[in-house]
Design an enzyme around this catalytic site. Structure first.
Site, short mmCIF file in Angstrom:
data_model
loop_
_atom_site.label_atom_id
_atom_site.label_comp_id
_atom_site.label_asym_id
_atom_site.label_seq_id
_atom_site.Cartn_x
_atom_site.Cartn_y
_atom_site.Cartn_z
N GLU A 95 0.93 -1.09 -0.11
CA GLU A 95 0.04 0.18 0.07
C GLU A 95 1.00 1.14 -0.07
O GLU A 95 2.16 1.09 -0.28
CB GLU A 95 -0.88 0.03 1.17
CG GLU A 95 -1.81 -1.23 1.18
CD GLU A 95 -2.89 -1.53 2.60
OE1 GLU A 95 -3.27 -0.52 3.06
OE2 GLU A 95 -2.89 -2.47 2.92
N LYS A 117 -0.68 3.91 -4.89
CA LYS A 117 0.11 2.90 -4.87
C LYS A 117 0.99 2.77 -5.83
O LYS A 117 1.66 1.51 -6.03
CB LYS A 117 -0.82 1.69 -4.44
CG LYS A 117 -1.73 1.67 -3.04
CD LYS A 117 -2.70 0.69 -3.37
CE LYS A 117 -3.79 0.90 -2.25
NZ LYS A 117 -4.85 -0.17 -2.50
N ARG A 134 -13.69 -8.53 1.53
CA ARG A 134 -12.25 -8.35 2.27
C ARG A 134 -12.21 -8.54 3.62
O ARG A 134 -13.24 -8.09 4.29
CB ARG A 134 -11.82 -6.82 1.85
CG ARG A 134 -11.69 -6.41 0.27
CD ARG A 134 -10.67 -7.45 -0.32
NE ARG A 134 -10.41 -7.38 -1.82
CZ ARG A 134 -10.99 -8.15 -2.57
NH1 ARG A 134 -11.76 -9.41 -2.06
NH2 ARG A 134 -10.67 -8.02 -3.82
#
Length: 282
Positions: free
Chosen positions: A3, A54, A272
DNA sequence: TTGGTTGTTCGTTC
DNA sequence: TGAACGAACAACCA
């Protein structure tokens, strides 16, 4: 899972060794992950290494930003040119930690190789999700970086959205750079239930969440990103980051909340893994 | 062996 | 019309 902090860590390290290097040639091993023609970069030299969200960007001069997206398993390895005794002088590694970090290059997962006068850059990816592209449109569509905005702007970005706050934080077109790990931890810092719709937070929660986002990202950069817990051999060699030792709730299912009252709960949100403390995150 | 995992894209539904 | 949702993608590992 790289990230913002993990990519920033790579950026800082890579810029030190690659700045000023001239690209002599390159080899694309997996054409699928390269978008467009990279020939225009030949014999250009690196001005700087940048980052947006990112995405890592190697700046080869005006209009020539070479973008790398690591997705989940991408990594970059840079080896300084060998000396007369054929020993590698220095290796810079970053991204998804695997045994490729310490193995010979090119490796099984090497997708593209960039030969510079000062060294060699390898883009590796276990899967074929990551990509390489000059002036990627993806970057143009990114929302602002958390570090670029103030609390008021942050509030304006969120206040109209009727979606769970954690999913909004991870939406790159709204705010760039936050992935699953830091979104989980930022919600904990803000004492917000990840399910809460972004338009329903209290004034205090918007404030605490904004501070939390900044705090967890700064911590991530400070500790050199997070290295997967199962990659112990990488820690032993001192190559991994250590944010994982500072996770607030991520990966702490069943453990006591760091605030001392409550057990960290795990559920799936937007497909997620989502971790939070039901006691302190409302 | 199957399911879980991850970020982003894209097609579908509301 | 736009926002929200969810499957798909690839490959590894438990």
């Amino acid at each position: 899972m790289p990230e913002l902090p993990e990519i920033e860590t790579v950026r800082l390290q890579l810029e030190r060794v690659i700045k000023g290097a001239e690209l002599q040639g390159f080899k694309v091993i997996s054409p699928k992950i390269v978008r467009g023609n990279l020939d225009v970069l030949k014999y250009k030299s690196v001005k700087s290494v940048k980052r947006r969200g990112k995405v890592l960007l190697i700046d080869f001069g005006p209009g020539l930003l070479l973008g790398f997206h690591f997705k989940m398993t991408g990594q970059l390895i840079y080896e300084k040119i060998q000396d007369s005794r054929f020993k590698v002088q220095e290796r810079i590694v970053g991204g998804h930690p695997t045994e490729d970090f310490v193995g010979p290059m090119p490796g099984k997962h090497t997708r593209a190789i960039f030969n510079f006068d000062k060294g060699t850059l390898y883009f590796n990816d276990q899967r074929l999700f990551g990509w390489i592209e000059i002036n990627p449109k993806f970057v143009e569509d990114l929302g602002p970086e958390p570090f670029e905005i103030d609390e008021d702007r942050f509030l304006k970005l969120l206040v109209k959205l009727k979606r769970p706050i954690k999913l909004v934080l991870m939406e790159q077109g709204i705010i760039s750079g936050i992935g699953n790990i830091y979104a989980n931890d930022a919600c904990w810092e803000g004492k917000v239930n990840p399910r809460r719709l972004a338009n329903t937070l209290t004034a205090k929660q918007y404030h605490d969440l904004f501070e939390g986002v900044i705090k967890v990202l700064r911590d991530g950069i400070k500790y050199g990103g997070a290295t997967a817990a199962d990659a112990k051999y990488i820690d032993l060699r001192g190559l991994g980051g250590h944010y994982q030792d500072h996770f607030r709730v991520y990966g702490r299912e069943g453990e006591e909340c760091l605030r001392g009252d409550g057990i960290v709960n795990k559920f799936v949100l937007g497909g997620r893994g989502t971790y939070y403390c039901p006691k302190c995150q409302k």
